[in-house]
Design a protein around this motif. Structure first.
Motif, PDB file in Angstrom:
ATOM      1  N   ASP A  25       1.728   9.098  -6.322  1.00 34.30           N
ATOM      2  CA  ASP A  25       2.103  10.477  -6.026  1.00 34.30           C
ATOM      3  C   ASP A  25       3.194  10.953  -6.986  1.00 34.30           C
ATOM      4  N   GLU A  62       2.542   1.713  -3.428  1.00 30.91           N
ATOM      5  CA  GLU A  62       1.511   2.089  -4.398  1.00 30.91           C
ATOM      6  C   GLU A  62       1.197   3.579  -4.290  1.00 30.91           C
ATOM      7  N   ALA A  63       1.004   4.070  -3.079  1.00 31.70           N
ATOM      8  CA  ALA A  63       0.711   5.495  -2.875  1.00 31.70           C
ATOM      9  C   ALA A  63       1.881   6.364  -3.342  1.00 31.70           C
ATOM     10  N   ASP A  93       0.822  -1.216   0.000  1.00 34.30           N
ATOM     11  CA  ASP A  93       0.000   0.000   0.000  1.00 34.30           C
ATOM     12  C   ASP A  93       0.851   1.259   0.000  1.00 34.30           C
ATOM     13  N   GLU A  94       1.916   1.258   0.792  1.00 31.65           N
ATOM     14  CA  GLU A  94       2.779   2.437   0.908  1.00 31.65           C
ATOM     15  C   GLU A  94       3.485   2.737  -0.410  1.00 31.65           C
TER      16      GLU A  94
END
Length: 135
Positions: free
Chosen positions: A81, A76-77, A73-74
């Motif tokens: 960004d 991917e974000a 998740d980290e």
């Protein structure tokens, strides 16, 4: 992995990249003399290069250097960004589609990812592999 990240021939990984699912990111550079990341694709390249060559800076557990980053998740974000268009980006129609990138990341969560050159002029793709590769 060290050879891959330094753009040297890596037969096994090169073959894996050829068949791995991928999504087009666009151009990594708009000019050869660009001193700073100037495109969404180039920012993703810089991000994954850093995560692949210095993973210990991004992990709370001990990690070997020179890895394919694990898509969680980290990450991917962070990729989404980095891929977000910015006001100081030069106008470029060569950028990939952010929606396609988001869908690709969601589909391949838990895989290891890397950015690879395709074709001429700094064209890049983001690929994923679930092969048994060291993390």
């Amino acid at each position: 992995m060290r050879r891959w990240w330094n753009l040297k021939e890596t037969d096994l990984l090169d073959r894996i990249v050829e068949v791995a699912p991928a999504v087009r990111l666009g151009l990594t550079a708009t000019a050869f003399a660009d001193p700073e990341p100037t495109s969404p694709a180039r920012r993703v390249f810089e991000l994954l290069f850093l995560r692949g060559t210095l993973p210990e800076q991004f992990s709370e557990v001990e990690v070997d250097p020179w890895v394919l980053p694990l898509l969680d998740d980290e990450l991917e974000a962070a990729i989404l960004d980095a891929f977000q268009a910015r006001t100081d980006d030069p106008p470029t129609p060569e950028s990939g589609d952010r929606g396609q990138l988001a869908a690709f990341l969601a589909e391949h969560k838990g895989s290891q990812v890397l950015i690879s050159p395709r074709g001429e002029g700094g064209e890049a793709e983001l690929g994923s592999t679930t092969a048994d590769m060291p993390q």
